[in-house]
Scaffold this motif. Structure first.
Motif, PDB file in Angstrom:
ATOM      1  N   ALA A   1      -4.761   2.352   1.685  1.00 37.71           N
ATOM      2  CA  ALA A   1      -3.705   1.355   1.194  1.00 37.71           C
ATOM      3  C   ALA A   1      -2.707   2.250   1.107  1.00 37.71           C
ATOM      4  O   ALA A   1      -1.406   1.381   1.486  1.00 37.71           O
ATOM      5  N   GLU A   2      -2.098   3.180   0.594  1.00 35.00           N
ATOM      6  CA  GLU A   2      -0.821   4.157   1.615  1.00 35.00           C
ATOM      7  C   GLU A   2      -0.596   4.301   2.777  1.00 35.00           C
ATOM      8  O   GLU A   2       0.786   3.821   2.714  1.00 35.00           O
ATOM      9  N   VAL A   3      -1.568   3.619   3.502  1.00 33.52           N
ATOM     10  CA  VAL A   3      -1.175   3.295   4.783  1.00 33.52           C
ATOM     11  C   VAL A   3      -0.549   2.114   5.728  1.00 33.52           C
ATOM     12  O   VAL A   3       0.613   1.560   6.433  1.00 33.52           O
TER      13      VAL A   3
ATOM     14  N   LEU B   1       7.849   7.656   1.693  1.00 37.98           N
ATOM     15  CA  LEU B   1       6.908   6.517   1.712  1.00 37.98           C
ATOM     16  C   LEU B   1       5.350   6.178   3.389  1.00 37.98           C
ATOM     17  O   LEU B   1       7.098   6.535   3.948  1.00 37.98           O
ATOM     18  N   PHE B   2       4.449   5.881   3.609  1.00 39.47           N
ATOM     19  CA  PHE B   2       4.705   5.923   5.667  1.00 39.47           C
ATOM     20  C   PHE B   2       4.965   4.502   5.569  1.00 39.47           C
ATOM     21  O   PHE B   2       5.074   3.621   5.130  1.00 39.47           O
TER      22      PHE B   2
ATOM     23  N   TRP C   1       5.855  12.530   7.972  1.00 41.10           N
ATOM     24  CA  TRP C   1       4.412  11.453   8.374  1.00 41.10           C
ATOM     25  C   TRP C   1       4.342  11.733  10.200  1.00 41.10           C
ATOM     26  O   TRP C   1       5.613  11.690  11.004  1.00 41.10           O
TER      27      TRP C   1
ATOM     28  N   ASP D   1      -7.120   0.512  -2.869  1.00 44.89           N
ATOM     29  CA  ASP D   1      -6.352   1.584  -4.123  1.00 44.89           C
ATOM     30  C   ASP D   1      -7.268   2.726  -3.135  1.00 44.89           C
ATOM     31  O   ASP D   1      -8.121   3.349  -2.746  1.00 44.89           O
TER      32      ASP D   1
ATOM     33  N   PRO E   1      -6.126   6.366  -0.071  1.00 46.46           N
ATOM     34  CA  PRO E   1      -5.297   6.644   1.193  1.00 46.46           C
ATOM     35  C   PRO E   1      -5.020   5.629   2.221  1.00 46.46           C
ATOM     36  O   PRO E   1      -4.347   5.552   2.850  1.00 46.46           O
TER      37      PRO E   1
ATOM     38  N   ARG F   1      -0.956  -0.633   3.204  1.00 47.29           N
ATOM     39  CA  ARG F   1      -0.654  -1.918   2.385  1.00 47.29           C
ATOM     40  C   ARG F   1       1.005  -2.700   2.100  1.00 47.29           C
ATOM     41  O   ARG F   1       1.327  -3.356   2.131  1.00 47.29           O
ATOM     42  N   ARG F   2       1.659  -1.900   2.723  1.00 51.12           N
ATOM     43  CA  ARG F   2       3.233  -2.160   2.899  1.00 51.12           C
ATOM     44  C   ARG F   2       3.426  -2.959   3.281  1.00 51.12           C
ATOM     45  O   ARG F   2       3.730  -4.107   3.495  1.00 51.12           O
TER      46      ARG F   2
ATOM     47  N   ARG G   1      -5.633  14.833  -3.278  1.00 50.34           N
ATOM     48  CA  ARG G   1      -5.480  15.527  -4.232  1.00 50.34           C
ATOM     49  C   ARG G   1      -4.845  16.917  -4.684  1.00 50.34           C
ATOM     50  O   ARG G   1      -5.909  17.674  -4.434  1.00 50.34           O
TER      51      ARG G   1
END
Length: 340
Positions: free
Chosen positions: A203-205, A300-301, A171, A199, A201, A207-208, A274
């Protein structure tokens, strides 16, 4: 356009430069490799500091014949950052260059002096793990307006885009810093309530980290990507771009606004990571595109925890008890999951 000159003798210290916004990764320390320049040649940025009082370090007395080493890498507010290649008329101060690894980190104070009068004027930082930059001391230099081409202001529709992954598959540290800054602002505007992220991109960076920092339960707030080129919609919390030259936040009528570095925002808004999968009976193998697939990260990010904490410290809402609790839980463990 301006040049910066020595406040003592008036000697010119830089080439002509135009002001831009301070990058989110200006105060970041990342890894142990040599990093690139913090700023593009021909530009400068001003660091307002972290809001805490600044005291110049005084030489420590000797004890038993040994001088105690006390140092600090941060500096006074309103230092002017500039690309090292744009500096002129300076010489190194030898006694302030020690104690580093692959370069200089500025831990002993200004390490560049005016070649004309010897006045300490700047600090060069280029050690491993630091973004390369020269910090001009605000009281040691003066801006002087000069004739030259007028800086062209970038339109909102021209925002640059930066990929999230470096050539090694890790990353991008700039992404980790930019998302950490935005996350601190998001935390403040959430008011401590659960925030839903659609949901995709974003969320990918985000949400966690949101799930880790905010209470569990049914979401009461909603984060939506908004900005130039996207369809307008009624928004609760809008994630919008910050202009890379002016620092202006894209205006919208959302209930709350969270600024994000323009190049990261543009990638989230318009890039599709994708992978393409050949369809049955589709294009013959010999005619398929031979472009390499987009790089995907190995993990994971994780936002930069130290950048997140330093950003939170600068926000006025930081005094709220619930934010202070989060800060106190993290300050001694900025690498705890989901940060790194």
């Amino acid at each position: 356009m301006v040049v910066f000159s020595c406040a003592g003798c008036g000697a010119v210290m830089t080439v002509r430069v135009a002001r831009v916004a301070l990058p989110d990764h200006a105060g970041q320390k990342y890894g142990h490799d040599l990093l690139s320049g913090l700023l593009e040649p021909g530009t400068y940025a001003v660091d307002p500091g972290d809001g805490r009082p600044w005291h110049t370090l005084q030489p420590e007395p000797e004890e038993h014949g040994v001088r105690l080493l006390t140092y600090c890498i941060s500096g006074p507010p309103d230092r002017i950052g500039i690309a090292p290649s744009d500096v002129r008329g300076t010489v190194f101060i030898p006694e302030r260059l020690g104690g580093c690894c692959c370069g200089w980190d500025g831990q002993y104070g200004p390490n560049l002096a005016c070649a004309e009068c010897g006045r300490p004027v700047a600090t060069r930082v280029d050690d491993c793990g630091f973004w390369q930059v020269v910090w001009l001391e605000p009281d040691a230099v003066r801006p002087v307006a000069v004739a030259g081409p007028v800086q062209r202001m970038m339109d909102w529709e021209e925002l640059p885009s930066a990929p999230p992954v470096d050539p090694r598959g890790y990353w991008s540290p700039q992404w980790r810093a930019a998302v950490a800054v935005a996350l601190a602002h998001l935390l403040v505007v959430s008011g401590g309530k659960r925030v839903a992220v659609p949901d995709g991109p974003v969320a990918e960076v985000f949400r966690r980290a949101i799930d880790s920092l905010l209470p569990l339960g049914k979401p009461e707030r909603h984060l939506i990507l908004a900005g130039p080129g996207l369809s307008p919609a009624i928004m609760d919390i809008a994630l919008v771009p910050r202009h890379p030259q002016t620092g202006e936040v894209w205006p919208c009528e959302a209930g709350a606004v969270v600024p994000l570095a323009a190049d990261v925002w543009a990638y989230l808004a318009f890039h599709d990571d994708r992978r393409l999968v050949p369809a049955a009976y589709g294009m013959p193998v010999g005619l398929r595109r031979d472009d390499p697939p987009p790089l995907l990260p190995h993990s994971l990010f994780r936002p930069d925890g130290r950048v997140f904490l330093s950003t939170l410290e600068r926000l006025a809402a930081f005094r709220q008890p619930w934010l202070r609790r989060i800060y106190e839980q993290m300050k001694d463990r900025p690498y705890m999951d989901p940060f790194a």
